[in-house]
Design a protein around this motif. Structure first.
Motif, PDB file in Angstrom:
ATOM      1  N   SER A 119      45.264  44.386  43.521  1.00  0.00           N
ATOM      2  CA  SER A 119      46.829  43.881  43.404  1.00  0.00           C
ATOM      3  C   SER A 119      47.254  44.016  41.986  1.00  0.00           C
ATOM      4  CB  SER A 119      47.014  42.072  43.586  1.00  0.00           C
ATOM      5  OG  SER A 119      46.615  41.795  44.775  1.00  0.00           O
ATOM      6  N   GLU A 120      48.431  44.306  41.655  1.00  0.00           N
ATOM      7  CA  GLU A 120      49.051  44.567  40.393  1.00  0.00           C
ATOM      8  C   GLU A 120      48.945  43.014  39.563  1.00  0.00           C
ATOM      9  OE1 GLU A 120      51.853  46.407  37.526  1.00  0.00           O
ATOM     10  OE2 GLU A 120      50.534  47.058  38.741  1.00  0.00           O
ATOM     11  N   PRO A 121      48.289  43.216  38.408  1.00  0.00           N
ATOM     12  CA  PRO A 121      48.036  42.030  37.602  1.00  0.00           C
ATOM     13  C   PRO A 121      49.328  41.337  37.336  1.00  0.00           C
ATOM     14  CG  PRO A 121      47.029  43.711  36.504  1.00  0.00           C
ATOM     15  CD  PRO A 121      47.818  44.593  37.648  1.00  0.00           C
ATOM     16  N   PHE A 122      49.305  39.881  37.217  1.00  0.00           N
ATOM     17  CA  PHE A 122      50.108  39.110  36.979  1.00  0.00           C
ATOM     18  C   PHE A 122      51.086  39.470  35.765  1.00  0.00           C
ATOM     19  CE2 PHE A 122      47.506  36.008  39.637  1.00  0.00           C
ATOM     20  CZ  PHE A 122      48.620  36.068  40.618  1.00  0.00           C
ATOM     21  N   ASP A 123      52.343  39.233  35.590  1.00  0.00           N
ATOM     22  CA  ASP A 123      53.112  39.504  34.332  1.00  0.00           C
ATOM     23  C   ASP A 123      52.425  38.824  33.009  1.00  0.00           C
ATOM     24  OD1 ASP A 123      54.931  41.199  36.024  1.00  0.00           O
ATOM     25  OD2 ASP A 123      56.407  39.461  35.823  1.00  0.00           O
ATOM     26  N   ASN A 124      51.937  37.715  33.252  1.00  0.00           N
ATOM     27  CA  ASN A 124      51.508  36.931  31.971  1.00  0.00           C
ATOM     28  C   ASN A 124      49.821  37.546  31.883  1.00  0.00           C
ATOM     29  OD1 ASN A 124      50.482  35.613  34.218  1.00  0.00           O
ATOM     30  ND2 ASN A 124      50.870  33.701  33.292  1.00  0.00           N
ATOM     31  N   GLU A 125      49.256  38.248  32.707  1.00  0.00           N
ATOM     32  CA  GLU A 125      47.864  38.435  32.606  1.00  0.00           C
ATOM     33  C   GLU A 125      47.533  39.246  31.474  1.00  0.00           C
ATOM     34  OE1 GLU A 125      44.524  40.061  35.848  1.00  0.00           O
ATOM     35  OE2 GLU A 125      46.345  39.268  36.387  1.00  0.00           O
ATOM     36  N   GLU A 126      46.555  39.245  30.792  1.00  0.00           N
ATOM     37  CA  GLU A 126      46.168  40.069  29.808  1.00  0.00           C
ATOM     38  C   GLU A 126      44.793  40.691  30.141  1.00  0.00           C
ATOM     39  OE1 GLU A 126      45.923  38.255  25.896  1.00  0.00           O
ATOM     40  OE2 GLU A 126      47.691  36.675  26.342  1.00  0.00           O
ATOM     41  N   TYR A 127      44.613  41.984  29.342  1.00  0.00           N
ATOM     42  CA  TYR A 127      43.686  42.886  29.642  1.00  0.00           C
ATOM     43  C   TYR A 127      42.217  42.219  29.334  1.00  0.00           C
ATOM     44  CZ  TYR A 127      40.429  46.729  29.455  1.00  0.00           C
ATOM     45  OH  TYR A 127      39.350  47.589  29.647  1.00  0.00           O
ATOM     46  N   SER A 128      41.271  42.074  29.784  1.00  0.00           N
ATOM     47  CA  SER A 128      39.963  41.720  29.430  1.00  0.00           C
ATOM     48  C   SER A 128      38.900  42.967  29.976  1.00  0.00           C
ATOM     49  CB  SER A 128      39.463  40.327  30.240  1.00  0.00           C
ATOM     50  OG  SER A 128      38.336  39.993  29.905  1.00  0.00           O
ATOM     51  N   VAL A 129      38.547  43.796  29.293  1.00  0.00           N
ATOM     52  CA  VAL A 129      37.375  44.796  29.638  1.00  0.00           C
ATOM     53  C   VAL A 129      36.337  43.832  30.445  1.00  0.00           C
ATOM     54  CG1 VAL A 129      35.798  44.663  27.504  1.00  0.00           C
ATOM     55  CG2 VAL A 129      36.126  46.605  28.961  1.00  0.00           C
ATOM     56  N   GLU A 130      35.883  42.660  29.954  1.00  0.00           N
ATOM     57  CA  GLU A 130      34.795  42.048  30.536  1.00  0.00           C
ATOM     58  C   GLU A 130      35.023  41.542  31.969  1.00  0.00           C
ATOM     59  OE1 GLU A 130      36.232  40.796  27.618  1.00  0.00           O
ATOM     60  OE2 GLU A 130      34.632  41.213  26.064  1.00  0.00           O
ATOM     61  N   ASP A 131      36.354  41.587  32.221  1.00  0.00           N
ATOM     62  CA  ASP A 131      36.716  41.167  33.700  1.00  0.00           C
ATOM     63  C   ASP A 131      36.421  42.667  34.415  1.00  0.00           C
ATOM     64  OD1 ASP A 131      37.230  38.665  33.290  1.00  0.00           O
ATOM     65  OD2 ASP A 131      39.565  39.001  33.326  1.00  0.00           O
ATOM     66  N   TYR A 132      36.930  43.653  34.108  1.00  0.00           N
ATOM     67  CA  TYR A 132      36.738  44.901  34.568  1.00  0.00           C
ATOM     68  C   TYR A 132      35.213  45.317  34.701  1.00  0.00           C
ATOM     69  CZ  TYR A 132      41.650  45.164  35.295  1.00  0.00           C
ATOM     70  OH  TYR A 132      42.815  44.851  35.535  1.00  0.00           O
ATOM     71  N   ALA A 133      34.403  45.169  33.731  1.00  0.00           N
ATOM     72  CA  ALA A 133      33.098  45.436  33.512  1.00  0.00           C
ATOM     73  C   ALA A 133      32.242  44.749  34.828  1.00  0.00           C
ATOM     74  CB  ALA A 133      32.610  45.139  32.243  1.00  0.00           C
ATOM     75  N   GLU A 134      32.492  43.277  34.870  1.00  0.00           N
ATOM     76  CA  GLU A 134      32.160  42.476  35.812  1.00  0.00           C
ATOM     77  C   GLU A 134      32.279  43.175  37.364  1.00  0.00           C
ATOM     78  OE1 GLU A 134      31.791  37.863  37.328  1.00  0.00           O
ATOM     79  OE2 GLU A 134      32.701  38.307  35.347  1.00  0.00           O
ATOM     80  N   LEU A 135      33.880  43.207  37.680  1.00  0.00           N
ATOM     81  CA  LEU A 135      34.117  44.236  38.808  1.00  0.00           C
ATOM     82  C   LEU A 135      33.303  45.432  39.127  1.00  0.00           C
ATOM     83  CD1 LEU A 135      35.739  44.121  41.315  1.00  0.00           C
ATOM     84  CD2 LEU A 135      37.672  45.248  40.011  1.00  0.00           C
ATOM     85  N   LEU A 136      32.984  46.050  37.974  1.00  0.00           N
ATOM     86  CA  LEU A 136      32.292  47.370  38.256  1.00  0.00           C
ATOM     87  C   LEU A 136      30.846  47.119  38.503  1.00  0.00           C
ATOM     88  CD1 LEU A 136      33.959  49.487  35.319  1.00  0.00           C
ATOM     89  CD2 LEU A 136      33.982  49.846  37.754  1.00  0.00           C
ATOM     90  N   ASP A 137      30.209  46.093  38.081  1.00  0.00           N
ATOM     91  CA  ASP A 137      28.947  45.638  37.921  1.00  0.00           C
ATOM     92  C   ASP A 137      28.576  45.190  39.552  1.00  0.00           C
ATOM     93  OD1 ASP A 137      26.192  45.174  36.771  1.00  0.00           O
ATOM     94  OD2 ASP A 137      26.707  43.038  37.486  1.00  0.00           O
ATOM     95  N   ASP A 138      29.704  44.384  40.023  1.00  0.00           N
ATOM     96  CA  ASP A 138      29.631  43.851  41.412  1.00  0.00           C
ATOM     97  C   ASP A 138      29.555  45.187  42.382  1.00  0.00           C
ATOM     98  OD1 ASP A 138      29.664  41.298  40.508  1.00  0.00           O
ATOM     99  OD2 ASP A 138      31.990  40.904  40.977  1.00  0.00           O
ATOM    100  N   TRP A 139      30.501  46.094  42.007  1.00  0.00           N
ATOM    101  CA  TRP A 139      30.377  47.197  43.099  1.00  0.00           C
ATOM    102  C   TRP A 139      29.015  48.078  42.860  1.00  0.00           C
ATOM    103  CZ3 TRP A 139      35.778  49.465  41.426  1.00  0.00           C
ATOM    104  CH2 TRP A 139      36.914  48.701  42.057  1.00  0.00           C
ATOM    105  N   GLY A 140      28.554  47.988  41.916  1.00  0.00           N
ATOM    106  CA  GLY A 140      27.238  48.872  41.630  1.00  0.00           C
ATOM    107  C   GLY A 140      27.471  50.286  41.161  1.00  0.00           C
ATOM    108  N   TRP A 141      26.528  50.814  40.336  1.00  0.00           N
ATOM    109  CA  TRP A 141      26.577  52.164  39.673  1.00  0.00           C
ATOM    110  C   TRP A 141      25.757  53.055  41.071  1.00  0.00           C
ATOM    111  CZ3 TRP A 141      28.635  55.429  36.817  1.00  0.00           C
ATOM    112  CH2 TRP A 141      28.098  56.673  36.379  1.00  0.00           C
TER     113      TRP A 141
END
Length: 111
Positions: free
Chosen positions: A76-98
């Motif tokens: 989904s599109e992030p919420f208007d007030n949602e701020e970027y967090s590289v940690e959140d995206y790193a965690e998602l990528l880690d969940d998917w796996g390399w």
């Protein structure tokens, strides 16, 4: 639509040194064309994760997408007030796996 999501993933691509292919298109054997928002290469499945828009109906194509070596995720599109967090995206990528060459893994997730 999805401008903020794409912006966040472009930032993630730079910060974590991962590859994304914006507007990646996949043509199935039936001739059906699946238009992704982007492809996250080397994560999830052999050929990467297709990021698809919410509401896209791919139920009848799921098996073929997987057989072609792709995974997929509806984001989904992030919420208007949602701020970027590289940690959140790193965690998602880690969940998917390399799924790329182990010697080329761009980062190690630290929880």
């Amino acid at each position: 639509m999805y401008e903020k999501l794409l912006k966040f993933w472009k930032m993630t691509s730079k910060e974590l040194n991962i590859e994304i292919d914006i507007g990646h298109s996949l043509v199935l054997s039936s001739g059906t064309q699946i238009e992704s928002l982007f492809l996250v290469k080397n994560f999830g499945a052999e050929k990467g994760m297709l990021i698809l828009p919410k509401g896209l109906d791919i139920v009848s194509y799921q098996d073929e997408i997987n057989q072609l070596g792709y995974g997929y995720s509806f984001l989904s599109e992030p919420f208007d007030n949602e701020e970027y967090s590289v940690e959140d995206y790193a965690e998602l990528l880690d969940d998917w796996g390399w799924s790329g060459d182990p010697a080329l893994k761009p980062f190690e997730f630290e929880s």
